[in-house]
Design an enzyme around this catalytic site. Structure first.
Site, mmCIF file in Angstrom:
data_model
loop_
_atom_site.group_PDB
_atom_site.id
_atom_site.type_symbol
_atom_site.label_atom_id
_atom_site.label_comp_id
_atom_site.label_asym_id
_atom_site.label_seq_id
_atom_site.Cartn_x
_atom_site.Cartn_y
_atom_site.Cartn_z
ATOM 1 N N ASP A 1 4.815 5.578 11.837
ATOM 2 C CA ASP A 1 4.606 6.506 10.719
ATOM 3 C C ASP A 1 5.772 6.546 9.738
ATOM 4 O O ASP A 1 6.201 7.631 9.322
ATOM 5 C CB ASP A 1 4.362 7.927 11.257
ATOM 6 C CG ASP A 1 2.874 8.204 11.375
ATOM 7 O OD1 ASP A 1 2.111 7.558 10.637
ATOM 8 O OD2 ASP A 1 2.503 9.038 12.217
ATOM 9 N N LYS B 1 10.385 -8.819 4.286
ATOM 10 C CA LYS B 1 11.457 -9.461 5.062
ATOM 11 C C LYS B 1 12.118 -10.515 4.201
ATOM 12 O O LYS B 1 11.481 -11.097 3.332
ATOM 13 C CB LYS B 1 10.855 -10.141 6.305
ATOM 14 C CG LYS B 1 11.876 -10.454 7.369
ATOM 15 C CD LYS B 1 12.153 -9.232 8.164
ATOM 16 C CE LYS B 1 13.039 -9.475 9.350
ATOM 17 N NZ LYS B 1 12.938 -8.327 10.272
ATOM 18 N N SER C 1 16.284 3.766 9.237
ATOM 19 C CA SER C 1 16.419 3.320 7.844
ATOM 20 C C SER C 1 15.673 4.282 6.922
ATOM 21 O O SER C 1 16.135 4.604 5.823
ATOM 22 C CB SER C 1 15.820 1.920 7.659
ATOM 23 O OG SER C 1 16.750 0.933 8.005
ATOM 24 N N HIS D 1 0.851 -1.210 0.000
ATOM 25 C CA HIS D 1 0.000 0.000 0.000
ATOM 26 C C HIS D 1 0.869 1.235 0.000
ATOM 27 O O HIS D 1 0.447 2.308 -0.400
ATOM 28 C CB HIS D 1 -0.973 -0.006 1.180
ATOM 29 C CG HIS D 1 -0.303 -0.014 2.516
ATOM 30 N ND1 HIS D 1 0.529 -1.030 2.910
ATOM 31 C CD2 HIS D 1 -0.332 0.861 3.536
ATOM 32 C CE1 HIS D 1 0.982 -0.764 4.118
ATOM 33 N NE2 HIS D 1 0.481 0.368 4.520
ATOM 34 N N ARG D 2 2.096 1.094 0.512
ATOM 35 C CA ARG D 2 3.096 2.151 0.395
ATOM 36 C C ARG D 2 4.372 1.490 -0.112
ATOM 37 O O ARG D 2 4.695 0.374 0.290
ATOM 38 C CB ARG D 2 3.372 2.779 1.751
ATOM 39 C CG ARG D 2 2.180 3.518 2.313
ATOM 40 C CD ARG D 2 2.612 4.422 3.448
ATOM 41 N NE ARG D 2 1.503 4.856 4.267
ATOM 42 C CZ ARG D 2 0.549 5.678 3.879
ATOM 43 N NH1 ARG D 2 0.565 6.172 2.661
ATOM 44 N NH2 ARG D 2 -0.431 6.021 4.684
ATOM 45 N N LYS E 1 9.643 -2.553 3.032
ATOM 46 C CA LYS E 1 10.878 -2.400 3.787
ATOM 47 C C LYS E 1 11.015 -3.505 4.819
ATOM 48 O O LYS E 1 10.041 -3.920 5.430
ATOM 49 C CB LYS E 1 10.810 -1.035 4.516
ATOM 50 C CG LYS E 1 12.108 -0.606 5.134
ATOM 51 C CD LYS E 1 13.014 0.048 4.136
ATOM 52 C CE LYS E 1 14.385 0.315 4.733
ATOM 53 N NZ LYS E 1 15.214 -0.909 4.776
ATOM 54 N N LYS F 1 4.816 -2.483 12.047
ATOM 55 C CA LYS F 1 5.870 -1.667 12.652
ATOM 56 C C LYS F 1 5.962 -0.307 11.950
ATOM 57 O O LYS F 1 5.969 0.740 12.588
ATOM 58 C CB LYS F 1 7.197 -2.424 12.481
ATOM 59 C CG LYS F 1 8.219 -2.164 13.540
ATOM 60 C CD LYS F 1 9.519 -2.894 13.222
ATOM 61 C CE LYS F 1 9.488 -4.345 13.583
ATOM 62 N NZ LYS F 1 10.838 -4.982 13.480
HETATM 63 N N1 GLU Z 1 15.620 -5.688 10.550
HETATM 64 C C1 GLU Z 1 15.110 -4.566 11.261
HETATM 65 C C2 GLU Z 1 13.707 -4.847 11.763
HETATM 66 O O1 GLU Z 1 13.323 -5.968 11.952
HETATM 67 C C3 GLU Z 1 15.221 -3.284 10.465
HETATM 68 C C4 GLU Z 1 14.423 -3.220 9.211
HETATM 69 C C5 GLU Z 1 14.746 -2.013 8.335
HETATM 70 O O2 GLU Z 1 15.505 -1.144 8.764
HETATM 71 O O3 GLU Z 1 14.234 -1.964 7.227
HETATM 72 O O4 GLU Z 1 12.966 -3.958 12.079
#
Ligand code: GLU
Length: 457
Positions: A85, A92, A349, A51-52, A56, A80
């Site tokens: 936000d 993952k 990040s 959706h965005r 990540k 998360k």
């Molecule tokens: N691996 C980290 C997490 O589980 C960081 C993920 C990220 O920075 O994209 O939140």
């Protein structure tokens, strides 16, 4: 856990289903020649939500990685990001490997080959899918991944944004390495700013002198324990590692233990602390705060009733199982959930990704300007009052914020606001009976709005 949150929300079941479903998952099997012999490696990259974009989330290198785990962790990334936000979807990745069995060159070969698979299949790019470090990976792996992508797409002006958690000299951002640990510290600081919440855990006072047990002295656990003990005055009374635990009621020196582990590859034999072979037992030790910062499912139905901590801060992903969560809640143990507590990593990040696509270090344009203004204010004060401004005050006033200051300020703000969102939701609704439910409700509301806005209904 997500279902529990959905059950108290007035949410269209279709939207709920769309939010829960994992969008896509890629499985890869690829050969790499190691010491003259071909070895086949297996890995995954799951995209939970789009959706965005970009989606990540980290990539872990561990022997126990499997598709279910990768998909579940991708889902956790969706929630998360929403809680803090960060305008990204959730993803993952994982590779079945024991990194301790390979030397640096071999790891580089394997990582580059894995990256090639991800890029070719459309599962890695600055615009759509941006990995980061996770268990078993760090700056080194991110640098190899970014370099592999750059060679495949030299025309992509934003190539540096294809992964985050890179070394600072290769497009990384200051403060990313320790970001998750810092986030844990900021989350706890914010919790202790609210006396009514602190009282609910049967605790009182501030974070200083609180007795903490921490599991895992990896990147997250090490930084969290270090900052809490060195900056907040908390006492780290036990450190649990894979080969046992160290206990010292007077407080361990995190830096000393960490250095000992780096040198000796074990905590066994560390002088000046009691060693306990069965590390898992130490999770049950009497303490104020327990910080699991290692693997998932460490607190389960088998040990939940014996946990004596009053507050659990989930620095790891999924350290408390659903059954244990229920049992702990019945006993009044307060849990600050992973989706909030360890979101500092992905938050920074996000800052790194912005730095990469804007091609400029934060603070570069305004730092000297801020300093100049500070000097002018100090001079004006002195002139008008005839009083000399104290040197330390002047120094604070005239120091322009550098990148690290800005990263810390952005992270602190993020952790504070996210806690306040969870708290205000709980205040208005008795059904939201834990921070975990609150975190998921906050996240699901935002994601649902986004789905509805883009027409998924
Ligand atoms: N691996 C980290 C997490 O589980 C960081 C993920 C990220 O920075 O994209 O939140």
């Amino acid at each position: 856990m997500v279902d529990r949150a959905i059950s108290i929300m007035d949410l269209d079941p279709g939207i709920a289903g769309a939010i829960k479903a994992c969008n896509s998952v890629l499985q890869m099997r690829f050969p790499v020649k190691i010491r003259g012999k071909l070895e086949i490696f297996t890995g995954w990259r799951a995209v939970h939500s789009t959706h965005r974009l970009p989606a990540k989330g980290g990539i872990r290198f561990a022997p126990g990685v499997n598709q279910d785990e990768v998909e579940a962790l991708a889902a956790l990334m969706t929630f998360k990001c929403a809680i803090v936000d960060v305008p990204f979807g959730g993803s993952k990745g994982g590779l079945i490997i024991d990194p301790r069995k390979y030397d640096r060159d071999e790891m580089q070969q394997i990582t580059r080959r894995f990256t090639l698979e991800l890029v070719r299949k459309g599962f890695l790019s600055p615009a759509t899918n941006v990995p980061a470090p996770d268990m078993g990976t760090g700056q080194r792996e991110m640098a190899w991944m970014a370099d592999t992508y750059k060679h495949l797409h030299p025309e992509d002006i934003n190539y540096a944004a294809c992964v985050t958690g890179k070394p600072v000299h290769h497009g990384g951002i200051r403060g990313r390495t320790e970001a998750t640990g810092r986030g844990v510290q900021y989350a706890l600081r914010e919790y202790f700013r609210h006396p009514d919440d602190v009282k609910a855990a049967n605790l009182e006072g501030g974070l200083g002198a609180k007795r903490i047990v921490i599991q895992g002295l990896g990147n997250v656990g090490y930084h969290a324990a270090k900052f809490l003990s060195e900056e907040d005055g908390s006492k780290i009374i036990a450190i649990i590692e894979r080969d046992g635990a160290l206990i010292d009621e007077d407080g361990l020196s995190v830096e000393d233990v960490y250095r000992y582990i780096v040198e000796n590859k074990t905590i066994k034999g560390y002088p000046g602390a009691r060693f306990v072979e069965e590390g898992a037992k130490v999770l049950e030790m009497d303490c104020d705060i327990l910080i699991p910062a290692a693997l998932e499912a460490q607190i389960h139905e088998g040990n939940a009733d014996r946990i004596q901590a009053r507050l659990i801060a989930e620095a790891a992903n999924g350290p408390v199982t659903y059954g244990a969560d229920q049992k702990l809640q019945q006993r009044g143990v307060i849990i600050l959930p992973d989706a909030y507590v360890n979101a500092g990593g992905v938050t920074v990040s996000y800052f790194e990704w912005i730095r990469n696509i804007s091609h400029i270090r934060f603070g570069r344009m305004q730092r000297r300007q801020d300093e100049l203004r500070g000097h002018q204010i100090a001079a004006m004060l002195e002139e008008h009052t005839g009083v000399h401004v104290a040197e330390d005050l002047k120094e604070n006033l005239t120091r322009g914020a550098d990148e690290l200051d800005l990263v810390r300020s952005g992270l602190d703000d993020t952790m504070r606001l996210a806690f306040q969102d969870m708290k205000s939701l709980r205040l208005g609704n008795e059904q939201v009976d834990s921070y975990r439910v609150a975190a998921y409700v906050v996240a699901i509301k935002k994601i649902a709005t986004s789905y509805i806005d883009i027409g998924v209904y």
